[in-house]
Design an enzyme around this catalytic site. Structure first.
Site, PDB file in Angstrom:
ATOM      1  N   PHE A  76       0.856  -1.187   0.000  1.00 32.59           N
ATOM      2  CA  PHE A  76       0.000   0.000   0.000  1.00 32.59           C
ATOM      3  C   PHE A  76       0.890   1.234   0.000  1.00 32.59           C
ATOM      4  O   PHE A  76       1.734   1.396   0.870  1.00 32.59           O
ATOM      5  CB  PHE A  76      -0.925   0.033   1.220  1.00 32.59           C
ATOM      6  CG  PHE A  76      -1.889   1.193   1.182  1.00 32.59           C
ATOM      7  CD1 PHE A  76      -3.067   1.123   0.451  1.00 32.59           C
ATOM      8  CD2 PHE A  76      -1.599   2.384   1.848  1.00 32.59           C
ATOM      9  CE1 PHE A  76      -3.952   2.201   0.391  1.00 32.59           C
ATOM     10  CE2 PHE A  76      -2.478   3.466   1.791  1.00 32.59           C
ATOM     11  CZ  PHE A  76      -3.654   3.365   1.061  1.00 32.59           C
ATOM     12  N   ASP A 123       9.208   2.998   1.749  1.00 33.51           N
ATOM     13  CA  ASP A 123       7.996   3.662   2.234  1.00 33.51           C
ATOM     14  C   ASP A 123       7.908   3.448   3.746  1.00 33.51           C
ATOM     15  O   ASP A 123       7.503   2.390   4.217  1.00 33.51           O
ATOM     16  CB  ASP A 123       6.768   3.073   1.512  1.00 33.51           C
ATOM     17  CG  ASP A 123       5.460   3.731   1.964  1.00 33.51           C
ATOM     18  OD1 ASP A 123       5.447   4.378   3.032  1.00 33.51           O
ATOM     19  OD2 ASP A 123       4.446   3.568   1.250  1.00 33.51           O
ATOM     20  N   LYS A 160       2.482  10.140   8.376  1.00 31.06           N
ATOM     21  CA  LYS A 160       1.783   9.658   9.580  1.00 31.06           C
ATOM     22  C   LYS A 160       2.433  10.086  10.908  1.00 31.06           C
ATOM     23  O   LYS A 160       2.202  11.188  11.379  1.00 31.06           O
ATOM     24  CB  LYS A 160       1.626   8.141   9.503  1.00 31.06           C
ATOM     25  CG  LYS A 160       0.666   7.712   8.379  1.00 31.06           C
ATOM     26  CD  LYS A 160       0.149   6.290   8.550  1.00 31.06           C
ATOM     27  CE  LYS A 160      -1.024   6.018   7.620  1.00 31.06           C
ATOM     28  NZ  LYS A 160      -0.711   5.210   6.461  1.00 31.06           N
TER      29      LYS A 160
HETATM   30  C1  LIG Z   1      -0.938   5.479   5.032  1.00 28.66           C
HETATM   31  C2  LIG Z   1       0.076   5.009   4.064  1.00 28.66           C
HETATM   32  C3  LIG Z   1       0.273   5.650   2.823  1.00 28.66           C
HETATM   33  C4  LIG Z   1      -0.589   6.802   2.369  1.00 28.66           C
HETATM   34  O1  LIG Z   1      -0.496   7.888   3.230  1.00 28.66           O
HETATM   35  P1  LIG Z   1      -1.651   9.005   3.201  1.00 28.66           P
HETATM   36  O2  LIG Z   1      -1.174  10.023   4.196  1.00 28.66           O
HETATM   37  O3  LIG Z   1      -2.916   8.344   3.587  1.00 28.66           O
HETATM   38  O4  LIG Z   1      -1.691   9.537   1.827  1.00 28.66           O
HETATM   39  C5  LIG Z   1       1.273   5.184   1.995  1.00 28.66           C
HETATM   40  N1  LIG Z   1       2.057   4.159   2.355  1.00 28.66           N
HETATM   41  C6  LIG Z   1       1.906   3.522   3.539  1.00 28.66           C
HETATM   42  C7  LIG Z   1       2.822   2.402   3.891  1.00 28.66           C
HETATM   43  C8  LIG Z   1       0.913   3.917   4.418  1.00 28.66           C
HETATM   44  O5  LIG Z   1       0.740   3.269   5.574  1.00 28.66           O
END
Ligand SMILES: *Cc1c(COP(=O)(O)O)cnc(C)c1O
Length: 391
Positions: A131, A215, A244
């Protein structure tokens, strides 16, 4: 009118109906509009690193909004420069590193995609079941077909490969710009990479002149028991994306480059009106400073260990995954939504990324009291789900 009616009527149908309307938070607890108290073991999906209404964050935001909240990227500000330096230090990017500020995880990934494009190579690799966000570029990398398909055509040149070193080796070639990878796949249910994957990925990408982009949106800011998830391995990536937990509740995202990758984007090639504004960067400075001074990265190791070892023996629990305070609980039956509902009834917020996984991502500030309360409530939620699930 109930809040449910208002929500159904006013909010875009892209989101499903929430289970409660929350009005207030303090520490690891939140309260709903009916006065019910919950222990929050989701923390806004690994966002509220310091829990709710932490004095350090409240003070920083209050002071900064009364001083200078926003100026655009035509101007530098002290909080932005301070945060860039702090991120370079904590990530290990050091003096050769650079930071691009955006406002969310997906925007950080978008910046990473543009970075990858600047290599002049057309292909990007990401993992199946990964994701990376919901904007069109980030969605193109996201390894879940059901999320992508309604919005195709997406970015060309993306391959979603299996999470094995062999799959990476066979997908790699001179046309590959980058591999984008999460150290732990959070949205997939907190799924660990195979042992040695990141180290092998570093070697393979380097051998082919491709970037390794990690990521760290969910795994960063101390959550896994290191400042960033990749730091469990002895590797240096070309870039990481954070969001986050570094903001503790304010919207912020960033791309941090290491070494030569820091020279790929040049003046005029990327930007964002809000990116790195003094309000959010002052907030993030306060969050990271507090994580550091209160020893919360170490606390994530200790509390994560306590929770994982107890959860491992509970009813319905098949396996415990993840690291530190990003914990995935694999269930022996597809009853995760029922467990989440039972937990909420008992005053515990947890989350089910899929039918057979529970995700735990509490604030990094939790202590003995919160851990004990969690164990008690989670055990009850599992027990009652086990008996209901069988009927
Ligand atoms: C939450 C998340 C995203 C996307 O972040 P947003 O702030 O919702 O755009 C991308 N990669 C990972 C691993 C995530 O947990």
């Amino acid at each position: 009118m109930t809040w449910q009616d208002d929500y159904s009527e006013r909010i875009m149908k892209s989101a499903s109906l929430p289970s409660a309307e929350l009005v207030r938070g303090e520490g690891a607890y939140v309260w709903d509009s009916e006065g019910k108290k919950y222990l929050d073991f989701l923390a806004g999906i690994a966002v509220n690193s310091l829990g709710h209404a932490h004095p350090a964050l409240v003070e920083a935001v209050t002071r900064q909004i009364a001083t200078l909240a926003h100026v655009s990227n035509y101007f530098a500000t002290p909080p932005q420069l301070e945060l860039a330096e702090r991120l370079r230090r904590l990530s290990g990017a050091g003096e050769r590193g650079r930071v691009y500020f955006g406002n969310s995880g997906a925007e950080g990934i978008e910046a990473a995609i543009k970075l990858a494009r600047r290599t002049g190579r057309p292909r990007i690799l990401s993992l199946q079941n990964s994701f990376h966000g919901r904007t069109m570029g980030a969605l193109s990398l996201t390894g879940k077909a059901s999320l992508r398909e309604p919005f195709e055509p997406l970015l060309p040149g993306v391959s979603h490969i299996e999470s094995t070193i062999e799959a990476l080796e066979s997908a790699m070639g001179p046309d590959v710009a980058a591999l984008v990878v999460e150290p732990i796949k959070g949205e997939a249910g907190v799924i660990d990479l195979p042992a040695g994957y990141l180290a092998a990925a570093r070697e393979i990408t380097a051998a082919h002149g491709a970037l390794l982009i990690i990521d760290e949106i969910q795994t960063g800011a101390g959550r896994t028991g290191r400042w960033f998830g990749f730091q469990h391995e002895d590797i240096t990536p070309d870039a990481i994306v954070v969001a986050k937990g570094i903001g503790g509740g304010v919207p912020i995202g960033a791309l941090i480059t290491f070494g030569e990758a820091s020279d790929l984007l040049i003046a005029g090639q990327h930007g964002s009106t809000f990116g790195g504004n003094p309000l959010v960067t002052a907030a993030s400075n306060a969050v990271l400073r507090e994580i550091e001074s209160a020893g919360l990265v170490e606390n994530a190791v200790v509390r994560g260990g306590q929770i994982s070892s107890v959860v491992d023996g509970l009813p319905l629990v098949d396996e415990v995954r993840g690291r530190g305070l990003l914990i995935g609980v694999g269930l022996s039956a597809p009853v995760a939504p029922l467990v989440v509902a039972e937990a909420a009834r008992l005053g515990l917020i947890i989350n089910a990324p899929n039918d057979s996984s529970i995700r735990l991502a509490p604030p990094l500030i939790i202590g003995d009291t919160e851990v004990s309360e969690f164990i008690e409530k989670f055990t009850s939620a599992l027990q009652s789900s086990a008996s209901k699930g069988i009927q």
